[in-house]
Design a protein around this motif. Structure first.
Motif, PDB file in Angstrom:
ATOM      1  N   LEU A  83       0.844  -1.207   0.000  1.00 31.61           N
ATOM      2  CA  LEU A  83       0.000   0.000   0.000  1.00 31.61           C
ATOM      3  C   LEU A  83       0.874   1.248   0.000  1.00 31.61           C
ATOM      4  CD1 LEU A  83      -1.265  -1.978   2.607  1.00 31.61           C
ATOM      5  CD2 LEU A  83      -3.174  -0.590   1.842  1.00 31.61           C
ATOM      6  N   GLN A  84       0.250   2.359  -0.354  1.00 30.48           N
ATOM      7  CA  GLN A  84       0.987   3.631  -0.323  1.00 30.48           C
ATOM      8  C   GLN A  84       0.121   4.720   0.287  1.00 30.48           C
ATOM      9  OE1 GLN A  84       2.392   6.875  -3.597  1.00 30.48           O
ATOM     10  NE2 GLN A  84       2.911   4.765  -4.093  1.00 30.48           N
ATOM     11  N   LEU A  85       0.744   5.523   1.148  1.00 31.85           N
ATOM     12  CA  LEU A  85       0.076   6.723   1.665  1.00 31.85           C
ATOM     13  C   LEU A  85       0.552   7.904   0.823  1.00 31.85           C
ATOM     14  CD1 LEU A  85      -1.769   7.887   3.943  1.00 31.85           C
ATOM     15  CD2 LEU A  85       0.352   8.508   5.113  1.00 31.85           C
ATOM     16  N   ARG A  86      -0.374   8.479   0.069  1.00 29.08           N
ATOM     17  CA  ARG A  86      -0.028   9.588  -0.846  1.00 29.08           C
ATOM     18  C   ARG A  86      -0.917  10.772  -0.512  1.00 29.08           C
ATOM     19  NH1 ARG A  86      -2.218  11.160  -5.948  1.00 29.08           N
ATOM     20  NH2 ARG A  86      -0.700  12.069  -7.372  1.00 29.08           N
ATOM     21  N   ALA A 126       2.875  -5.507   6.622  1.00 31.36           N
ATOM     22  CA  ALA A 126       2.604  -5.158   5.214  1.00 31.36           C
ATOM     23  C   ALA A 126       3.673  -4.173   4.726  1.00 31.36           C
ATOM     24  CB  ALA A 126       1.223  -4.525   5.104  1.00 31.36           C
ATOM     25  N   ARG A 127       3.720  -4.013   3.414  1.00 30.96           N
ATOM     26  CA  ARG A 127       4.682  -3.085   2.797  1.00 30.96           C
ATOM     27  C   ARG A 127       3.982  -1.743   2.605  1.00 30.96           C
ATOM     28  NH1 ARG A 127       4.326  -7.671  -0.481  1.00 30.96           N
ATOM     29  NH2 ARG A 127       6.003  -9.122  -0.025  1.00 30.96           N
ATOM     30  N   VAL A 128       4.205  -0.809   3.524  1.00 34.62           N
ATOM     31  CA  VAL A 128       3.568   0.501   3.384  1.00 34.62           C
ATOM     32  C   VAL A 128       4.621   1.514   2.915  1.00 34.62           C
ATOM     33  CG1 VAL A 128       2.410   2.408   4.574  1.00 34.62           C
ATOM     34  CG2 VAL A 128       1.741   0.031   5.041  1.00 34.62           C
ATOM     35  N   PHE A 129       4.381   2.064   1.717  1.00 35.36           N
ATOM     36  CA  PHE A 129       5.284   3.071   1.146  1.00 35.36           C
ATOM     37  C   PHE A 129       4.714   4.458   1.428  1.00 35.36           C
ATOM     38  CE2 PHE A 129       6.462  -0.695  -1.104  1.00 35.36           C
ATOM     39  CZ  PHE A 129       7.807  -0.535  -1.383  1.00 35.36           C
ATOM     40  N   ILE A 130       5.611   5.395   1.697  1.00 37.82           N
ATOM     41  CA  ILE A 130       5.215   6.791   1.926  1.00 37.82           C
ATOM     42  C   ILE A 130       5.579   7.584   0.673  1.00 37.82           C
ATOM     43  CG2 ILE A 130       5.584   8.839   3.382  1.00 37.82           C
ATOM     44  CD1 ILE A 130       4.345   6.361   4.880  1.00 37.82           C
ATOM     45  N   ASN A 131       4.587   8.277   0.114  1.00 42.03           N
ATOM     46  CA  ASN A 131       4.847   9.077  -1.090  1.00 42.03           C
ATOM     47  C   ASN A 131       5.487  10.407  -0.694  1.00 42.03           C
ATOM     48  OD1 ASN A 131       3.673  11.261  -3.198  1.00 42.03           O
ATOM     49  ND2 ASN A 131       3.998   9.295  -4.157  1.00 42.03           N
ATOM     50  N   ASP A 132       6.521  10.783  -1.396  1.00 46.28           N
ATOM     51  CA  ASP A 132       7.167  12.110  -1.324  1.00 46.28           C
ATOM     52  C   ASP A 132       7.931  12.392  -0.018  1.00 46.28           C
ATOM     53  OD1 ASP A 132       6.103  12.611  -3.787  1.00 46.28           O
ATOM     54  OD2 ASP A 132       4.608  14.065  -3.112  1.00 46.28           O
ATOM     55  N   HIS A 133       7.332  12.119   1.147  1.00 42.91           N
ATOM     56  CA  HIS A 133       7.885  12.623   2.422  1.00 42.91           C
ATOM     57  C   HIS A 133       9.022  11.730   2.908  1.00 42.91           C
ATOM     58  CE1 HIS A 133       4.866  15.716   2.623  1.00 42.91           C
ATOM     59  NE2 HIS A 133       3.993  14.807   2.242  1.00 42.91           N
ATOM     60  N   TRP A 134      10.130  11.781   2.171  1.00 42.34           N
ATOM     61  CA  TRP A 134      11.237  10.867   2.433  1.00 42.34           C
ATOM     62  C   TRP A 134      11.888  11.122   3.789  1.00 42.34           C
ATOM     63  CZ3 TRP A 134      15.929  13.077   3.221  1.00 42.34           C
ATOM     64  CH2 TRP A 134      16.098  14.381   2.741  1.00 42.34           C
ATOM     65  N   ALA A 135      11.910  12.401   4.230  1.00 38.07           N
ATOM     66  CA  ALA A 135      12.581  12.696   5.506  1.00 38.07           C
ATOM     67  C   ALA A 135      11.784  12.084   6.665  1.00 38.07           C
ATOM     68  CB  ALA A 135      12.728  14.201   5.686  1.00 38.07           C
ATOM     69  N   TYR A 154      10.860   7.822  10.772  1.00 35.24           N
ATOM     70  CA  TYR A 154      10.064   6.772  11.434  1.00 35.24           C
ATOM     71  C   TYR A 154      10.379   5.379  10.891  1.00 35.24           C
ATOM     72  CZ  TYR A 154       7.669  10.672  13.499  1.00 35.24           C
ATOM     73  OH  TYR A 154       7.404  11.810  14.215  1.00 35.24           O
ATOM     74  N   HIS A 155      11.410   5.311  10.108  1.00 37.95           N
ATOM     75  CA  HIS A 155      11.851   4.054   9.500  1.00 37.95           C
ATOM     76  C   HIS A 155      10.682   3.308   8.842  1.00 37.95           C
ATOM     77  CE1 HIS A 155      14.049   0.474   8.591  1.00 37.95           C
ATOM     78  NE2 HIS A 155      15.137   1.200   8.764  1.00 37.95           N
ATOM     79  N   ALA A 156      10.079   3.986   7.881  1.00 41.74           N
ATOM     80  CA  ALA A 156       8.993   3.359   7.109  1.00 41.74           C
ATOM     81  C   ALA A 156       9.551   2.186   6.318  1.00 41.74           C
ATOM     82  CB  ALA A 156       8.400   4.387   6.148  1.00 41.74           C
ATOM     83  N   TYR A 157       8.627   1.305   5.894  1.00 36.23           N
ATOM     84  CA  TYR A 157       9.044   0.170   5.052  1.00 36.23           C
ATOM     85  C   TYR A 157       9.677   0.699   3.762  1.00 36.23           C
ATOM     86  CZ  TYR A 157       8.895  -3.945   2.101  1.00 36.23           C
ATOM     87  OH  TYR A 157       9.259  -4.973   1.264  1.00 36.23           O
ATOM     88  N   GLY A 158       9.030   1.714   3.169  1.00 32.27           N
ATOM     89  CA  GLY A 158       9.558   2.235   1.902  1.00 32.27           C
ATOM     90  C   GLY A 158       9.063   3.626   1.613  1.00 32.27           C
ATOM     91  N   VAL A 159       9.668   4.235   0.590  1.00 34.47           N
ATOM     92  CA  VAL A 159       9.268   5.562   0.155  1.00 34.47           C
ATOM     93  C   VAL A 159       9.069   5.494  -1.361  1.00 34.47           C
ATOM     94  CG1 VAL A 159      11.679   6.345  -0.042  1.00 34.47           C
ATOM     95  CG2 VAL A 159       9.915   8.010   0.287  1.00 34.47           C
TER      96      VAL A 159
END
Ligand SMILES: Cc1ncc(COP(=O)(O)OP(=O)(O)O)c(N)n1
Ligand SMILES: Cc1ncsc1CCOP(=O)(O)O
Length: 497
Positions: free
Chosen positions: A325-328, A353-362, A367-372
């Motif tokens: 999934l992605q939070l955008r 689950a694999r949760v990707f964060i859109n844009d907010h890489w910092a 928060y050590h997200a799964y992915g960006v």
């Protein structure tokens, strides 16, 4: 049927030997699927060994060809090769400004044949520099032509780049220096592209062959043809590079001298596509680059990939067992982004689950997200080295051949390919890529997991999945679902991918 929208003119000399000039141009333009029209500037009597005679077309005939074409077959792109006389050069420069600008103009500054014969009048060089180069969308010299144009020897990457910059100072929009004869580069051949705001080189293993006749003409025509069909300049150059690489591998002798480059079919197999290196220092920018590959996503098949703009929908999808999934969140002033990123990351951990964060890489890093997930512009700002070292996965958006090579260079965790179909969800600068291109992009992506995005719904999901992508990213197809329809929709997508 070929539509009027894909007419590509070639303005060049005839090569009686059939390997270069107009003859090569027409073959390359046709191979790309554009419609070739020709303005013949000279007739050369040549074979694979020598050029024995040259006669420039009269100015009257030259003008008549241009006018006839303009009246009925206006171009979407123009390739200019050999213009043997000063009067042809000055007439064309005026004609282009009055009747054709801003049609893309690709200038291959032909002055000397591969067999060493001078093909143009003595003052033609000066006229090209003064009248033609300032109009060029792209100039495509080889090393010898660049030496002539800039007047100094080209024997290193540094002198090559100085020469290219000189042409830009004269007014050319962009320069592509073909490295086929840059023997200081060793086993790899690099074509260098330089414009005001972009610099890159396309690298291929050097093809050892004597059969290179017509390479320059074919390359410039391939670029013009791809642009006539609507590709942006960088994508046109990548495809032309692959086309020529395949043509050199398949080239054979016809007469007793060097044979012509072969004209192959597109799409060209992935093995002929170059790797991309950026030349950031040239444009005064050095973004952070990760030295190693990004952490893997553990599977080539990321499956259904909903892209959502709120944590509640993310939670509902996790409860239904969605694993990617992605939070955008874009343009939502009232949302506390940091809190949303933290919650989304925690929920991802909770549901494994694999949760990707859109844009907010910092924030993803914090928060050590799964992915960006980042776009091409974001790549220049983000601290990629820090993300890679922290083990945060990276997904990258791409919208064509050039961006795909740029993404592959970074060894990301996945590559997003889009937009496949028209979509109202986002204002796109690029065209919909369609299924044929999608299939080709998947092949070029080799072992990197792929995600298709843009206009995907349950009606077209199967044909998209059949292109070989490992995942379908959707905004509306899941975001617009009523809550009571969510489970059925997810199940239906899960049956497809
Ligand atoms: C999987 C996936 N692909 C593409 C996008 C597009 O992201 P967006 O932030 O809208 O635009 P760019 O990053 O491409 O500039 C996405 N969110 N997810
Ligand atoms: C974010 C994004 N990036 C490329 S297309 C797109 C929008 C896709 O939305 P939808 O699935 O609603 O067509």
């Amino acid at each position: 049927m070929i539509s009027k929208r894909s007419i590509c003119w070639t303005i060049a000399g005839s090569d009686s030997g059939g390997g270069a000039g107009i003859q090569a141009d027409i073959a390359a333009i046709r191979a790309f699927g554009a419609y070739p029209c020709s303005v013949i500037t000279a007739i050369t009597a040549q074979n694979s060994l020598t050029v024995s005679h040259i006669e420039a077309t009269s100015l009257t005939m030259f003008k008549a060809q241009l006018s006839a074409l303009l009246e009925d077959l206006p171009p979407q792109a123009i390739k200019v090769g050999m213009l043997p006389t000063v009067e042809q050069i000055t007439h064309f420069a005026l004609f282009y400004q009055q009747s054709l600008q801003p049609t893309p103009l690709i200038i291959d500054p032909v002055a000397i044949s591969a067999s060493g014969s001078r093909l143009t009048e003595h003052h033609a060089l000066q006229a090209t520099l003064q009248h033609l180069l300032p109009l060029a969308t792209l100039v495509t010299p080889n090393i010898a032509e660049l030496e002539l144009l800039c007047g100094h020897p080209i024997d290193s990457d540094t002198s090559l780049l100085e020469g290219a910059r000189f042409l830009i100072q004269l007014g050319a929009n962009a320069v592509l220096v073909k490295g086929g004869h840059a023997h200081w580069q060793g086993e790899q051949a690099c074509d260098y592209f330089i414009s005001q705001d972009l610099a890159f080189c396309l690298q291929q293993p050097r093809v050892c062959t004597a059969h290179t006749h017509g390479t320059g003409c074919s390359m410039a025509s391939a670029i013009a043809a791809a642009m006539a069909l609507g590709d942006p300049i960088e994508d046109a150059i990548v495809q032309a590079n692959a086309y020529i690489a395949a043509g050199l591998v398949k080239a054979k002798a016809v007469g007793s001298g060097p044979g012509p480059v072969a004209h192959t079919q597109l799409p060209t197999p992935a093995r002929y596509f170059p790797s991309l290196q950026t030349l950031w220092p040239l444009i005064g920018d050095t973004p952070s680059i990760a030295q190693q590959a990004f952490a893997p996503v553990e599977t080539q098949q990321l499956g259904l990939y909903p892209v959502v703009d709120n944590v509640e929908r993310l939670r509902s999808l996790l409860e239904l067992g969605v694993t990617t999934l992605q939070l955008r969140i874009k343009h939502q002033a009232d949302v506390d982004i940091e809190a949303a990123v933290l919650q989304a990351t925690q929920l991802g951990n909770q549901y494994q689950a694999r949760v990707f964060i859109n844009d907010h890489w910092a924030l993803a890093l914090k928060y050590h997200a799964y992915g960006v997930h980042l776009g091409q512009e974001d790549l220049q700002q983000a601290d990629l080295a820090a993300l890679q070292q922290a083990g945060v996965r990276l997904g990258v958006s791409t919208h064509g051949y050039f961006e795909l090579l740029n993404a592959l260079r970074l060894r990301p965790s996945y590559i997003a390919l889009g937009h496949v179909f028209p979509t109202p969800t986002k204002v796109m600068k690029s065209r919909p890529q369609g299924l044929k291109r999608l299939r080709h992009y998947v092949q070029i992506s080799a072992n990197v997991p792929t995600v298709a995005i843009g206009g995907i719904n349950l009606d077209n999901a199967t044909e998209v999945a059949n292109c070989g992508v490992g995942s379908l990213a959707v905004v509306r197809a899941v975001g617009d679902c009523e809550s009571d329809q969510l489970a059925t929709t997810v199940e239906a997508f899960n049956r497809v991918i």
